[in-house]
Design an enzyme around this catalytic site. Structure first.
Site, mmCIF file in Angstrom:
data_model
loop_
_atom_site.group_PDB
_atom_site.id
_atom_site.type_symbol
_atom_site.label_atom_id
_atom_site.label_comp_id
_atom_site.label_asym_id
_atom_site.label_seq_id
_atom_site.Cartn_x
_atom_site.Cartn_y
_atom_site.Cartn_z
ATOM 1 N N GLY A 9 0.823 -1.216 0.000
ATOM 2 C CA GLY A 9 0.000 0.000 0.000
ATOM 3 C C GLY A 9 0.847 1.250 0.000
ATOM 4 O O GLY A 9 0.617 2.182 0.780
ATOM 5 N N ALA A 10 1.829 1.310 -0.903
ATOM 6 C CA ALA A 10 2.826 2.394 -0.875
ATOM 7 C C ALA A 10 2.523 3.548 -1.813
ATOM 8 O O ALA A 10 3.362 4.430 -1.994
ATOM 9 C CB ALA A 10 4.208 1.819 -1.202
ATOM 10 N N THR A 11 1.328 3.577 -2.392
ATOM 11 C CA THR A 11 1.032 4.644 -3.350
ATOM 12 C C THR A 11 0.603 5.939 -2.683
ATOM 13 O O THR A 11 0.536 6.984 -3.330
ATOM 14 C CB THR A 11 -0.059 4.207 -4.341
ATOM 15 O OG1 THR A 11 -1.232 3.795 -3.619
ATOM 16 C CG2 THR A 11 0.421 3.071 -5.225
ATOM 17 N N GLY A 13 -0.401 7.951 1.562
ATOM 18 C CA GLY A 13 -0.539 7.848 3.008
ATOM 19 C C GLY A 13 0.680 7.318 3.725
ATOM 20 O O GLY A 13 1.828 7.647 3.413
ATOM 21 N N ARG A 35 -2.583 0.494 -7.851
ATOM 22 C CA ARG A 35 -2.648 1.517 -8.900
ATOM 23 C C ARG A 35 -1.290 1.646 -9.581
ATOM 24 O O ARG A 35 -0.384 2.279 -9.053
ATOM 25 C CB ARG A 35 -3.103 2.842 -8.289
ATOM 26 C CG ARG A 35 -4.513 2.777 -7.709
ATOM 27 C CD ARG A 35 -4.882 4.007 -6.897
ATOM 28 N NE ARG A 35 -4.183 4.072 -5.619
ATOM 29 C CZ ARG A 35 -4.462 4.961 -4.664
ATOM 30 N NH1 ARG A 35 -5.414 5.854 -4.860
ATOM 31 N NH2 ARG A 35 -3.777 4.960 -3.523
ATOM 32 N N VAL A 61 -3.547 -6.945 -2.470
ATOM 33 C CA VAL A 61 -3.265 -7.919 -1.405
ATOM 34 C C VAL A 61 -4.423 -8.888 -1.190
ATOM 35 O O VAL A 61 -4.234 -9.960 -0.592
ATOM 36 C CB VAL A 61 -2.917 -7.226 -0.069
ATOM 37 C CG1 VAL A 61 -1.649 -6.404 -0.210
ATOM 38 C CG2 VAL A 61 -4.078 -6.383 0.444
ATOM 39 N N TYR A 153 -14.864 -3.027 10.666
ATOM 40 C CA TYR A 153 -13.521 -2.436 10.628
ATOM 41 C C TYR A 153 -12.799 -2.677 11.943
ATOM 42 O O TYR A 153 -11.635 -3.101 11.962
ATOM 43 C CB TYR A 153 -13.588 -0.937 10.330
ATOM 44 C CG TYR A 153 -12.225 -0.283 10.393
ATOM 45 C CD1 TYR A 153 -11.276 -0.529 9.399
ATOM 46 C CD2 TYR A 153 -11.870 0.552 11.456
ATOM 47 C CE1 TYR A 153 -10.009 0.034 9.463
ATOM 48 C CE2 TYR A 153 -10.604 1.122 11.527
ATOM 49 C CZ TYR A 153 -9.684 0.860 10.524
ATOM 50 O OH TYR A 153 -8.431 1.415 10.591
ATOM 51 N N LYS A 157 -9.245 -4.891 12.677
ATOM 52 C CA LYS A 157 -8.046 -4.376 13.327
ATOM 53 C C LYS A 157 -7.754 -5.120 14.628
ATOM 54 O O LYS A 157 -6.585 -5.253 15.024
ATOM 55 C CB LYS A 157 -8.166 -2.867 13.546
ATOM 56 C CG LYS A 157 -8.107 -2.074 12.247
ATOM 57 C CD LYS A 157 -6.837 -2.397 11.449
ATOM 58 C CE LYS A 157 -6.714 -1.595 10.175
ATOM 59 N NZ LYS A 157 -5.473 -1.870 9.408
ATOM 60 N N GLY A 184 -4.091 6.498 15.658
ATOM 61 C CA GLY A 184 -5.403 7.113 15.781
ATOM 62 C C GLY A 184 -5.706 7.918 14.527
ATOM 63 O O GLY A 184 -5.252 7.586 13.431
#
Length: 251
Positions: A9-11, A13, A35, A61, A153, A157, A184
């Protein structure tokens, strides 16, 4: 020889900020994302700015076959993976249990739980063979406290928290560190995804206080990753000063 970090998920954030932080410290980076255009753009930026080697792997993933095909195919030069950051994940919707979307639930479970398991399972042989490695699992304050309309969700987590604990036990024999980071409120694309592009709702989440920023989490991951070999931070909850936990804020 430069160390190697793999970040899912490195695209954008946290994932993008973590890649930038480690590349600045001369880590070679394997970055993954769904992406392709954005992933390749991040890879180009890392190479140009920091002069490191970057291997972009395009896959979701959630797709078990794609995960194993991509990670099993990396060349010998990239197999000495020192750090894995399981960052890919998302929240979808903020609805009461009886109104929540089954499709949203499936996507969150497939990404946040199964995706983390798939990537970890695929990468681990590169670590266990060397008796060396550090795995970071990106959790959430939702792992520690369930909040209204968080249902699935929060469950995903809490699963990440449990998986991290079990990894830590099972991988002791291999000398592999496991760190769970539980952020957070953070001003990234997270809320835009959760509210499915509704900019007004996403912006409201961060009004009245300063949330965490992506680089804050990147700094924390880097700190944990660069401690002495005999030191491991197992579990870390991180909020902005205006947030006490998953429910209480001062605005």
């Amino acid at each position: 020889m430069n160390k190697t970090i793999l970040i899912t998920g490195a695209t954008s954030g946290f994932g993008k900020a973590i890649a930038e932080k480690f590349a600045a410290a001369s880590y070679n980076c394997i970055i993954t994302g769904r992406r392709q255009d954005r992933l390749y753009a991040v890879a180009d930026d890392l190479r140009k700015q920091y002069g490191v080697d970057v291997l972009p792997l395009v896959f979701d993933v959630q797709d078990r076959a794609a995960v194993f095909a991509a990670i099993n195919s990396i060349s010998d030069a990239w197999q000495n993976i020192d750090i894995l950051v399981n960052n890919a994940g998302l929240a979808l919707g903020r609805d009461s249990f009886e109104n929540a979307s089954l499709d949203d639930w499936d996507t969150m479970i497939d990404s946040n739980v199964k995706g983390l398991l798939y990537v970890s399972k695929a990468v681990l042989p590169y670590m266990t063979d060397r008796k060396h490695g550090h795995i970071f699992n990106m959790g959430s304050v939702a792992a520690k406290q369930v909040y209204k309309d968080g249902n699935a969700y929060c469950a995903t987590k809490q699963a990440v928290d449990a998986i991290s604990q079990s990894m830590r036990i099972d991988l002791l024999q291999h000398g592999i560190k496991v760190t769970a980071i539980h952020p957070g409120a953070a001003d990234t694309e997270f809320s835009m995804v959760r509210f499915k592009g509704d900019e007004t709702k996403a912006a409201q989440i961060y009004q009245g206080y300063e949330p965490l920023h992506a680089h804050d989490i990147a700094d924390i991951v880097f700190y944990c990753a660069t401690l002495p070999t005999h030191v491991c931070i197992n579990d870390l909850v991180v909020t902005c000063t205006a947030q006490a936990n998953g429910i209480y804020f001062h605005k």
